[in-house]
Design a protein around this motif. Structure first.
Motif, PDB file in Angstrom:
ATOM      1  N   ILE A 117      38.152  59.720 -23.757  1.00  0.00           N
ATOM      2  CA  ILE A 117      37.780  58.322 -23.976  1.00  0.00           C
ATOM      3  C   ILE A 117      36.279  58.209 -24.209  1.00  0.00           C
ATOM      4  CG2 ILE A 117      37.620  56.050 -22.867  1.00  0.00           C
ATOM      5  CD1 ILE A 117      40.328  56.836 -21.452  1.00  0.00           C
ATOM      6  N   GLU A 118      35.496  58.924 -23.409  1.00  0.00           N
ATOM      7  CA  GLU A 118      34.038  58.896 -23.579  1.00  0.00           C
ATOM      8  C   GLU A 118      33.633  59.453 -24.938  1.00  0.00           C
ATOM      9  OE1 GLU A 118      32.764  61.075 -20.127  1.00  0.00           O
ATOM     10  OE2 GLU A 118      32.541  59.255 -18.933  1.00  0.00           O
TER      11      GLU A 118
ATOM     12  N   THR B 187      35.413  59.564 -27.663  1.00  0.00           N
ATOM     13  CA  THR B 187      35.840  58.617 -28.694  1.00  0.00           C
ATOM     14  C   THR B 187      34.844  57.469 -28.814  1.00  0.00           C
ATOM     15  OG1 THR B 187      38.169  59.161 -28.335  1.00  0.00           O
ATOM     16  CG2 THR B 187      37.702  57.072 -29.426  1.00  0.00           C
ATOM     17  N   SER B 188      34.384  56.965 -27.680  1.00  0.00           N
ATOM     18  CA  SER B 188      33.448  55.835 -27.720  1.00  0.00           C
ATOM     19  C   SER B 188      32.094  56.247 -28.300  1.00  0.00           C
ATOM     20  CB  SER B 188      33.268  55.222 -26.331  1.00  0.00           C
ATOM     21  OG  SER B 188      32.599  56.111 -25.466  1.00  0.00           O
ATOM     22  N   ARG B 189      31.750  57.544 -28.186  1.00  0.00           N
ATOM     23  CA  ARG B 189      30.495  58.041 -28.769  1.00  0.00           C
ATOM     24  C   ARG B 189      30.672  58.524 -30.205  1.00  0.00           C
ATOM     25  NH1 ARG B 189      30.333  60.863 -23.727  1.00  0.00           N
ATOM     26  NH2 ARG B 189      30.942  62.726 -24.875  1.00  0.00           N
ATOM     27  N   GLY B 190      31.920  58.517 -30.697  1.00  0.00           N
ATOM     28  CA  GLY B 190      32.194  59.000 -32.052  1.00  0.00           C
ATOM     29  C   GLY B 190      32.127  60.504 -32.160  1.00  0.00           C
ATOM     30  N   GLU B 191      32.382  61.208 -31.073  1.00  0.00           N
ATOM     31  CA  GLU B 191      32.266  62.670 -31.041  1.00  0.00           C
ATOM     32  C   GLU B 191      33.626  63.355 -30.948  1.00  0.00           C
ATOM     33  OE1 GLU B 191      29.815  63.498 -27.682  1.00  0.00           O
ATOM     34  OE2 GLU B 191      28.034  62.638 -28.591  1.00  0.00           O
TER      35      GLU B 191
END
Length: 59
Positions: free
Chosen positions: A33-34, A36-40
């Motif tokens: 989830i983290e 994904t939120s950073r676009g990584e």
């Protein structure tokens, strides 16, 4: 407890909700989830992931 686990997983699948049964699975979900939120979001082998974690701990 085994029957309960079967019933819980079956209900989760039927309702399309996540069912995490270990702390390790929860940690992996949080990391996903983290990322994904950073676009990584990407794909790498378990060995590459382990190397990345080891390097991050050494910082």
């Amino acid at each position: 407890s085994r029957l309960d686990g079967y019933d819980i997983r079956t209900a989760a699948v039927a309702r399309a909700v996540p069912c995490l049964t270990t702390v390790q699975a929860l940690a992996a979900a949080v990391q996903g989830i983290e990322a994904t939120s950073r676009g990584e979001v990407g794909v790498r082998s378990l060995q590459e992931h382990a190397e990345h974690l080891t390097a991050a701990r050494g910082r």
